[in-house]
Structures are given as C-alpha cells and as structure tokens.
Design a protein around this motif. Structure first.
Motif, PDB file in Angstrom:
ATOM      1  N   LEU A   1       0.838  -1.194   0.000  1.00  0.00           N
ATOM      2  CA  LEU A   1       0.000   0.000   0.000  1.00  0.00           C
ATOM      3  C   LEU A   1       0.871   1.242   0.000  1.00  0.00           C
ATOM      4  O   LEU A   1       1.811   1.368   0.791  1.00  0.00           O
ATOM      5  CB  LEU A   1      -0.919   0.010   1.230  1.00  0.00           C
ATOM      6  CG  LEU A   1      -1.924   1.157   1.310  1.00  0.00           C
ATOM      7  CD1 LEU A   1      -2.896   1.099   0.137  1.00  0.00           C
ATOM      8  CD2 LEU A   1      -2.683   1.102   2.638  1.00  0.00           C
ATOM      9  N   GLY A   2       0.564   2.185  -0.936  1.00  0.00           N
ATOM     10  CA  GLY A   2       1.297   3.435  -1.005  1.00  0.00           C
ATOM     11  C   GLY A   2       0.343   4.611  -1.069  1.00  0.00           C
ATOM     12  O   GLY A   2      -0.752   4.511  -1.633  1.00  0.00           O
ATOM     13  N   LEU A   3       0.746   5.732  -0.494  1.00  0.00           N
ATOM     14  CA  LEU A   3      -0.047   6.954  -0.503  1.00  0.00           C
ATOM     15  C   LEU A   3       0.633   7.964  -1.417  1.00  0.00           C
ATOM     16  O   LEU A   3       1.817   8.269  -1.240  1.00  0.00           O
ATOM     17  CB  LEU A   3      -0.178   7.537   0.908  1.00  0.00           C
ATOM     18  CG  LEU A   3      -0.849   8.911   1.012  1.00  0.00           C
ATOM     19  CD1 LEU A   3      -2.291   8.840   0.511  1.00  0.00           C
ATOM     20  CD2 LEU A   3      -0.790   9.443   2.438  1.00  0.00           C
ATOM     21  N   LEU A   4      -0.116   8.453  -2.401  1.00  0.00           N
ATOM     22  CA  LEU A   4       0.412   9.428  -3.351  1.00  0.00           C
ATOM     23  C   LEU A   4      -0.317  10.752  -3.177  1.00  0.00           C
ATOM     24  O   LEU A   4      -1.552  10.811  -3.291  1.00  0.00           O
ATOM     25  CB  LEU A   4       0.255   8.941  -4.791  1.00  0.00           C
ATOM     26  CG  LEU A   4       0.879   7.590  -5.165  1.00  0.00           C
ATOM     27  CD1 LEU A   4       0.679   7.307  -6.645  1.00  0.00           C
ATOM     28  CD2 LEU A   4       2.360   7.552  -4.804  1.00  0.00           C
ATOM     29  N   ALA A   5       0.448  11.799  -2.907  1.00  0.00           N
ATOM     30  CA  ALA A   5      -0.101  13.148  -2.887  1.00  0.00           C
ATOM     31  C   ALA A   5       0.118  13.775  -4.254  1.00  0.00           C
ATOM     32  O   ALA A   5       0.733  13.177  -5.152  1.00  0.00           O
ATOM     33  CB  ALA A   5       0.575  13.967  -1.792  1.00  0.00           C
ATOM     34  N   THR A   6      -0.381  14.999  -4.444  1.00  0.00           N
ATOM     35  CA  THR A   6      -0.231  15.677  -5.732  1.00  0.00           C
ATOM     36  C   THR A   6       1.244  15.777  -6.105  1.00  0.00           C
ATOM     37  O   THR A   6       2.083  16.224  -5.327  1.00  0.00           O
ATOM     38  CB  THR A   6      -0.834  17.080  -5.662  1.00  0.00           C
ATOM     39  OG1 THR A   6      -2.217  16.972  -5.321  1.00  0.00           O
ATOM     40  CG2 THR A   6      -0.694  17.795  -6.992  1.00  0.00           C
ATOM     41  N   GLY A   7       1.571  15.299  -7.315  1.00  0.00           N
ATOM     42  CA  GLY A   7       2.955  15.332  -7.785  1.00  0.00           C
ATOM     43  C   GLY A   7       3.764  14.110  -7.431  1.00  0.00           C
ATOM     44  O   GLY A   7       4.918  13.985  -7.867  1.00  0.00           O
ATOM     45  N   ASP A   8       3.179  13.177  -6.659  1.00  0.00           N
ATOM     46  CA  ASP A   8       3.866  11.927  -6.330  1.00  0.00           C
ATOM     47  C   ASP A   8       3.542  10.876  -7.394  1.00  0.00           C
ATOM     48  O   ASP A   8       2.405  10.806  -7.886  1.00  0.00           O
ATOM     49  CB  ASP A   8       3.447  11.401  -4.964  1.00  0.00           C
ATOM     50  CG  ASP A   8       3.962  12.268  -3.827  1.00  0.00           C
ATOM     51  OD1 ASP A   8       4.921  13.021  -4.063  1.00  0.00           O
ATOM     52  OD2 ASP A   8       3.393  12.192  -2.717  1.00  0.00           O
ATOM     53  N   GLY A   9       4.529  10.052  -7.708  1.00  0.00           N
ATOM     54  CA  GLY A   9       4.328   8.993  -8.695  1.00  0.00           C
ATOM     55  C   GLY A   9       4.771   7.650  -8.178  1.00  0.00           C
ATOM     56  O   GLY A   9       5.543   7.555  -7.207  1.00  0.00           O
ATOM     57  N   GLN A  10       4.280   6.599  -8.824  1.00  0.00           N
ATOM     58  CA  GLN A  10       4.683   5.236  -8.464  1.00  0.00           C
ATOM     59  C   GLN A  10       4.663   4.375  -9.710  1.00  0.00           C
ATOM     60  O   GLN A  10       3.718   4.431 -10.512  1.00  0.00           O
ATOM     61  CB  GLN A  10       3.761   4.646  -7.407  1.00  0.00           C
ATOM     62  CG  GLN A  10       4.165   3.229  -6.981  1.00  0.00           C
ATOM     63  CD  GLN A  10       3.371   2.725  -5.789  1.00  0.00           C
ATOM     64  OE1 GLN A  10       2.930   3.520  -4.951  1.00  0.00           O
ATOM     65  NE2 GLN A  10       3.178   1.420  -5.696  1.00  0.00           N
ATOM     66  N   LEU A  11       5.722   3.581  -9.888  1.00  0.00           N
ATOM     67  CA  LEU A  11       5.799   2.642 -10.996  1.00  0.00           C
ATOM     68  C   LEU A  11       5.080   1.358 -10.598  1.00  0.00           C
ATOM     69  O   LEU A  11       5.340   0.803  -9.533  1.00  0.00           O
ATOM     70  CB  LEU A  11       7.259   2.342 -11.330  1.00  0.00           C
ATOM     71  CG  LEU A  11       7.530   1.624 -12.652  1.00  0.00           C
ATOM     72  CD1 LEU A  11       7.224   2.545 -13.823  1.00  0.00           C
ATOM     73  CD2 LEU A  11       8.976   1.149 -12.705  1.00  0.00           C
ATOM     74  N   ILE A  12       4.146   0.900 -11.434  1.00  0.00           N
ATOM     75  CA  ILE A  12       3.393  -0.320 -11.135  1.00  0.00           C
ATOM     76  C   ILE A  12       3.766  -1.391 -12.151  1.00  0.00           C
ATOM     77  O   ILE A  12       3.926  -1.110 -13.336  1.00  0.00           O
ATOM     78  CB  ILE A  12       1.874  -0.077 -11.120  1.00  0.00           C
ATOM     79  CG1 ILE A  12       1.383   0.445 -12.474  1.00  0.00           C
ATOM     80  CG2 ILE A  12       1.491   0.903 -10.029  1.00  0.00           C
ATOM     81  CD1 ILE A  12      -0.113   0.506 -12.593  1.00  0.00           C
ATOM     82  N   ILE A  13       3.895  -2.608 -11.662  1.00  0.00           N
ATOM     83  CA  ILE A  13       4.286  -3.729 -12.515  1.00  0.00           C
ATOM     84  C   ILE A  13       3.169  -4.766 -12.589  1.00  0.00           C
ATOM     85  O   ILE A  13       2.832  -5.259 -13.666  1.00  0.00           O
ATOM     86  CB  ILE A  13       5.571  -4.372 -11.982  1.00  0.00           C
ATOM     87  CG1 ILE A  13       6.710  -3.343 -11.982  1.00  0.00           C
ATOM     88  CG2 ILE A  13       5.967  -5.583 -12.828  1.00  0.00           C
ATOM     89  CD1 ILE A  13       7.994  -3.847 -11.369  1.00  0.00           C
ATOM     90  N   ASP A  14       2.582  -5.104 -11.448  1.00  0.00           N
ATOM     91  CA  ASP A  14       1.532  -6.117 -11.414  1.00  0.00           C
ATOM     92  C   ASP A  14       0.151  -5.454 -11.405  1.00  0.00           C
ATOM     93  O   ASP A  14       0.027  -4.252 -11.637  1.00  0.00           O
ATOM     94  CB  ASP A  14       1.709  -6.992 -10.165  1.00  0.00           C
ATOM     95  CG  ASP A  14       3.086  -7.643 -10.134  1.00  0.00           C
ATOM     96  OD1 ASP A  14       3.534  -8.118 -11.192  1.00  0.00           O
ATOM     97  OD2 ASP A  14       3.699  -7.662  -9.042  1.00  0.00           O
ATOM     98  N   ASP A  15      -0.872  -6.261 -11.134  1.00  0.00           N
ATOM     99  CA  ASP A  15      -2.224  -5.728 -11.014  1.00  0.00           C
ATOM    100  C   ASP A  15      -2.269  -4.711  -9.888  1.00  0.00           C
ATOM    101  O   ASP A  15      -1.629  -4.880  -8.848  1.00  0.00           O
ATOM    102  CB  ASP A  15      -3.228  -6.852 -10.734  1.00  0.00           C
ATOM    103  CG  ASP A  15      -3.323  -7.829 -11.895  1.00  0.00           C
ATOM    104  OD1 ASP A  15      -2.975  -7.432 -13.021  1.00  0.00           O
ATOM    105  OD2 ASP A  15      -3.736  -8.980 -11.670  1.00  0.00           O
TER     106      ASP A  15
END
Length: 446
Positions: free
Chosen positions: A263-277
């Motif tokens: 679980l990750g929390l993204l605020a405005t301008g935050d990004g996350q690379l996703i690989i799976d579902d």
C-alpha cells in the motif's frame, strides 16, 4: 459240418464287422477334424484386419470388420478448436491493447496517445515541470516521444514540422512525436505544464521533479503510448487495466492510495511505478485526479510507409480557390507523393542567355509565399538555403539556383513565384509535401 462252418463264418463276420465299425468311426473322426481346423484358421485371419482405423482401440483386443460402419467413423476425435483467447494476434498489432471505458470506476479517459519506439534498453520515466516562454522568447526544441499535461493557465504548442498548433487548457494533454521539433508558447501569465517522457538513466533532466525506478521490462519495438486520466470520487476504487510492461501512476490533484504488492499513498505530484495488477482508492473527502502513462499494443511495420493506391484530390472551396492561380510554364517540375495539377496552356517563354544555357549553367529563382502558417525547407543545388517557419502571408524571399528541393508542411498553402513572375502551386496536399523544381534553358534568369 456245414453248420460248424457257418458258425465259424459267423464269428469271423462279427470280428470283421466290429473292425469295420471301428475303422469307420476313426475315418469319420478324422474327416470331422479337418473343417474344424480350417474354421479356426479362418477365424484367426479375421481377427487381424489389414487396416486399423484410428480411434477404435487395439486391433488385437477388438476385431474390426473389413467394411467399417458409420459408427466407426463417428468415433474419430474431431480436431480441437482453438479457444478465442489463444488466437494469434495479426502481424500488425499485439493483443495487449489497453481497454478502458468511461463507465468504469474513475471514469477513465484517454487524454492523448501516439506511437513510440522502444529500444529495449534500460530506461526510466521522468516528469518535468515547465513554465512556457512568451512568443518572443520561445525556441524550437527536438522532442522525445512525450506527453504534455497542462496544470495551470493555457499554452499553445506548435509542431514545427507540420505547422499545426494546439491550445491546451488545464487538464488537457498533447502527445509529442519523437524526433519532431516543437515550440511551446505561454498563452497566459500563469501557464504551467508537466512533461512525461521515457529516457535513458543518464538522460534525466536536472529539472525533473520525479524519476521512476530503473525499468528493464520493455521490449524493443513500436508501441501505442497512452496517457489516461482518472477522476475518483471520495471512497471510490478503480482497478487499473492490463498493459504492456510497467506503467507510471501519478496524482495530479488530491491524495490517492495505491495497492500494488503493498500500500502506497500518493499526494499531488507523487508517482509510483506499477508492474503487477493494481487498484487505486480515494480515501479522502474530496475528488482526486490521477493519470497513468502506459504502453499498449505493439504495432508492426506494414503501415510504416505510404499506401500503394493513387492519392485522391480533395474538393473543398479553399482548394478550388487556391487552384485558380496560374501554374508556371518555364520551370520543369516533379512532385513526390503529390497530385500534379493539370498542365496549363503553354505561353511563349522569355529570351534567355544562350551562353549560360550552352555551358549548362541555367539558373532561375523561386519565391515562396505562405497562404497559411508554414514550415519550409529549401535546398538549392545541394545547399540548404532556407529552413524555418513562414507566417501566413509571409515570403521566403528570392532563392536562386538550378535545382530546388522543397519541403513544406502544407502543400495546399504553398504558393510559388518563378523568375518570370508566374504564380503556381505544385500540389494541393492538406499536409506535408516534397517538391523538386529544375531550371531549363528556357527559364527566366533571376
């Protein structure tokens, strides 16, 4: 005596009679054993047929009649049908296209997309924040395949190859084709945009506020690159679609929770690379907006060149009006991938210097007048003498030479004037065109 003789004869007769009966029994038994043996041989032959029909079992355990009935044919297994999801994709595309619907959770919408070439080498996603320059300070830049997302204010982005422009308001996006030159203008004082692009690890710009982890999972090829926007209401959850390789998720307005192996929390301008579902949830009290950049279908090479059919001319009032200009009569011309205008009625060419013609030094001149905003490149006798934009109504100025190679971003808006003062169009394309013009001994001198 006779009586005794008869008795003796009767005893012998009885012995011979029993002997004959015994012989007869033996003979009958011997004759009966012959057909029994033959019948057994015939049965064994029938149990070993000449042809074994597939699917009917073991021939040694189950005799098969020499003439099979329809029931035997019915026992053959039909060929297995291919399941729909196992069907091979056509050569032009892969089956990994991204499918979204506005009725899905988060109301996803494809804001921009285009084809991009992946080298298959290591890469990272970077996101830069850019404040566009004013009209008098903006400069043309060669772009990678990238997305421009308007955050605040308005901008105008011009493709300097085609001359086409786009106006971006907040929340709107534009795809930049890799290798093309673009100029970005601020259309308001508060113009602010984000640029999403995939680059090599050593090519990350100093002004990038986000850099993804290293990516090794992209294959070499041409893929459809998409920017998809989601709007999640408070408490709403959406599942991200299938795609090709890793994707970048970034919040552009609000807080979101993303579940992707953790679980990750993204605020405005935050990004996350996703690989799976992955699933994204808005656990805040306000709507949240995020975008996903991802690769979809792979595209083959069959459509990388122009079609083989003859081009068709368009019939619209603008084209008809522009076609009224009189074509030149003193310049020998050829056009690449264009529609050649009808040959005009010949006119008497002006006198030329026969000395120059005899020496093979025939020269003339052309001048290009833009009937719309153009980007023009002119190569005269192998030297690039003009390369830049021409505003609507502007001119290139007189260009002298013997052979002219001309690129224009808009064929139907490119008006030529020769050294004799004749005005003409080389073609009426509603887009890019390439022309070749060659001076002849009859051409007017510059």
């Amino acid at each position: 005596m006779d009586s005794t003789a008869w008795l003796c004869g009767s005893g012998h007769a009885r012995r011979w009679r029993w002997l004959l009966v015994a012989i007869a029994i033996v003979m009958l038994a011997g004759l009966g054993s012959v057909p029994a043996s033959n019948a057994q041989q015939a049965t064994e032959t029938a149990e070993t047929p000449d042809v074994v029909i597939p699917g009917t079992g073991d021939a040694d355990d189950q005799p098969v009649d020499a003439t099979p009935e329809a029931e035997v044919t019915a026992t053959e297994e039909p060929p297995a049908e291919t399941a729909p999801d196992e069907t091979e994709a056509p050569a032009s595309t892969t089956a990994n296209g991204i499918r979204v619907s506005a009725t899905d959770s988060g109301n996803p919408a494809v804001m921009a997309h285009g084809l991009a070439f992946l080298t298959g080498e290591q890469s990272v996603w970077q996101v830069r924040e850019v404040e566009p320059s004013s009209v008098d300070q903006a400069a043309s830049e060669i772009s990678n395949a990238a997305f421009v997302y308007q955050v605040e204010g308005t901008s105008i982005i011009r493709n300097d190859v085609t001359g086409k422009r786009a106006l971006l308001d907040p929340g709107e996006s534009l795809f930049k084709a890799g290798g093309d030159a673009y100029t970005t203008f601020a259309d308001s004082d508060d113009s602010l945009l984000w640029v999403f692009e995939l680059v090599g690890p050593s090519d990350v710009e100093s002004d990038a506020f986000y850099e993804s982890p290293l990516i090794d999972d992209y294959s070499e090829g041409v893929f459809d690159l998409l920017l998809i926007r989601y709007v999640l209401e408070p408490g709403e959850t959406t599942t991200l679609p299938d795609r090709t390789g890793p994707a970048l998720v970034m919040s552009v307005d609000g807080d979101i929770d993303i579940e992707n192996g953790g679980l990750g929390l993204l605020a405005t301008g935050d990004g996350q690379l996703i690989i799976d579902d992955a699933t994204v949830t808005n656990n805040s009290d306000d709507p949240a907006v995020f975008v996903m950049t991802a690769f979809g279908s792979q595209v083959g090479d069959a459509t990388s060149s122009t079609g083989t059919a003859s081009p068709e001319t368009t019939e619209d009032p603008t084209t008809e009006t522009e076609a009224d200009a009189e074509p030149a009569t003193d310049v020998e011309t050829t056009a690449e991938d264009t529609v050649t205008p009808e040959e005009p009625e010949a006119t008497e060419p002006p006198a030329t210097d026969s000395g120059d013609a005899a020496a093979g030094g025939s020269q003339t001149s052309i001048n290009i007048t833009a009937q719309a905003e153009l980007y023009v490149v002119v190569v005269a006798d192998g030297v690039t003498v003009f390369d830049g934009p021409i505003p609507d109504g502007g001119q290139s100025g007189e260009i002298v030479g013997s052979t002219f190679e001309v690129y224009t971003s808009y064929g139907a808006g490119t008006l030529f004037t020769d050294a004799c003062g004749n005005e003409f169009y080389m073609g009426y394309e509603e887009g890019e065109a390439n022309y070749t013009l060659t001076a002849t001994p009859e051409s007017c001198a510059p």
